[in-house]
Design an enzyme around this catalytic site. Sequence first.
Site, short mmCIF file in Angstrom:
data_model
loop_
_atom_site.label_atom_id
_atom_site.label_comp_id
_atom_site.label_asym_id
_atom_site.label_seq_id
_atom_site.Cartn_x
_atom_site.Cartn_y
_atom_site.Cartn_z
N LYS A 27 0.86 -1.13 0.01
CA LYS A 27 0.14 -0.14 -0.10
C LYS A 27 0.80 1.57 -0.08
CE LYS A 27 -3.80 0.03 2.61
NZ LYS A 27 -4.53 0.26 3.74
N MET A 28 0.62 2.22 -0.73
CA MET A 28 1.58 3.31 -1.03
C MET A 28 0.68 4.67 -0.80
SD MET A 28 3.17 2.30 -4.72
CE MET A 28 1.85 1.47 -5.31
N SER A 138 -9.92 10.30 -28.17
CA SER A 138 -10.19 8.70 -28.64
C SER A 138 -11.64 8.38 -28.66
CB SER A 138 -9.62 7.93 -27.48
OG SER A 138 -10.19 7.66 -26.45
N SER A 186 0.38 13.66 -33.53
CA SER A 186 1.68 13.39 -33.17
C SER A 186 2.52 12.80 -34.11
CB SER A 186 1.83 12.84 -31.94
OG SER A 186 1.53 11.47 -32.13
N ASP A 255 -3.15 18.82 -26.16
CA ASP A 255 -4.52 19.71 -25.99
C ASP A 255 -4.05 21.04 -25.72
OD1 ASP A 255 -5.76 17.27 -26.09
OD2 ASP A 255 -5.87 16.85 -23.91
N GLY A 290 1.29 16.45 -13.23
CA GLY A 290 -0.33 16.72 -12.80
C GLY A 290 -1.17 17.09 -14.10
#
Length: 309
Positions: A27-28, A138, A186, A255, A290
């Site tokens: 568990k992190m 997508s 891309s 984006d 993030g």
Amino acid sequence: MKSIATLTMNPTIDVSYDVGKVRHTHKMRTDNEHYAPGGGGINVARVFVRLGGNARCYYLSGGATGPALDGLIDLHQLVRTRIPIEGPTRIAADILEHDTGKEFRFTPAGPHVSEAEWGRCLDLLAEADCDVMVMSGSLPPGVPTDFYARVTRLLAPRGIEMVLDTSGEALATGIAQGDLLLVKPSIGELAQYTGRTLDNLEEIGSAAMDIVATGKARLVAVTMGHEGALLAKAGGTTYLPALKIDAASAVGAGDSFVAAMVHALCQGDDDLTAFRIGLAAGSAAVLRAGTDLARPADIERLLRMVEPA
């Protein structure tokens, strides 16, 4: 200033965490937890509005996670048209490992969308009131691969300018339909589209110019990560090298590039100026880990570092 609408067929709730070290089984404990509405078109709208433009988001939303996505979009004060579906909106995770500085990204395929659901989406898009439609991201399972081509056939005859940023068969059928103001693959997506490796700028430029020369798109902007970007338009190609910055994330660069380039075009900037602003925005998006995307102050600062086109 022209207004835009964005279409996100496979949106996400983007969650980001920081962790000391990624280890299996254990568990992190995480920190720096953030949630944001995501998916190509929603991300484009977030940056476009930050830059002072007006945008409406068309997107699919369903299941227990759908209301959470709706609420996150409202927190970002985006105008929205929700297309309800039965399947749950997907959740994507972005994990930053402090020990190595590496980023781990987990993105599900998305919910199955029925014919009735994607048909309802087309019905709502037929009523879209905008100058530019950005089709980005997508396609979820169940949606036909030519869906973006169908949207173009629906809207382009009304004089709405079309922008396409996707991959695979959705990209191929969208380009084949044509009537595009801008397509932004891309380098990997362009290589997959052409079916051949693109090993140098000459080959990349030739592949992009083929799309322009056949009249499928007025502009083709090829993003190449740390190798920069290339723009193809009538008259030839322009290459811009990548900016020398310390990238903390890969989330939202494409984006942000699309949002800023389209915003510049919508306010009347010429193609090459818009291309330079797009590169600055793509670079701004990766400055922080993030899912925060590009910020106007960072775009303005980095634009001064972009070589003249």
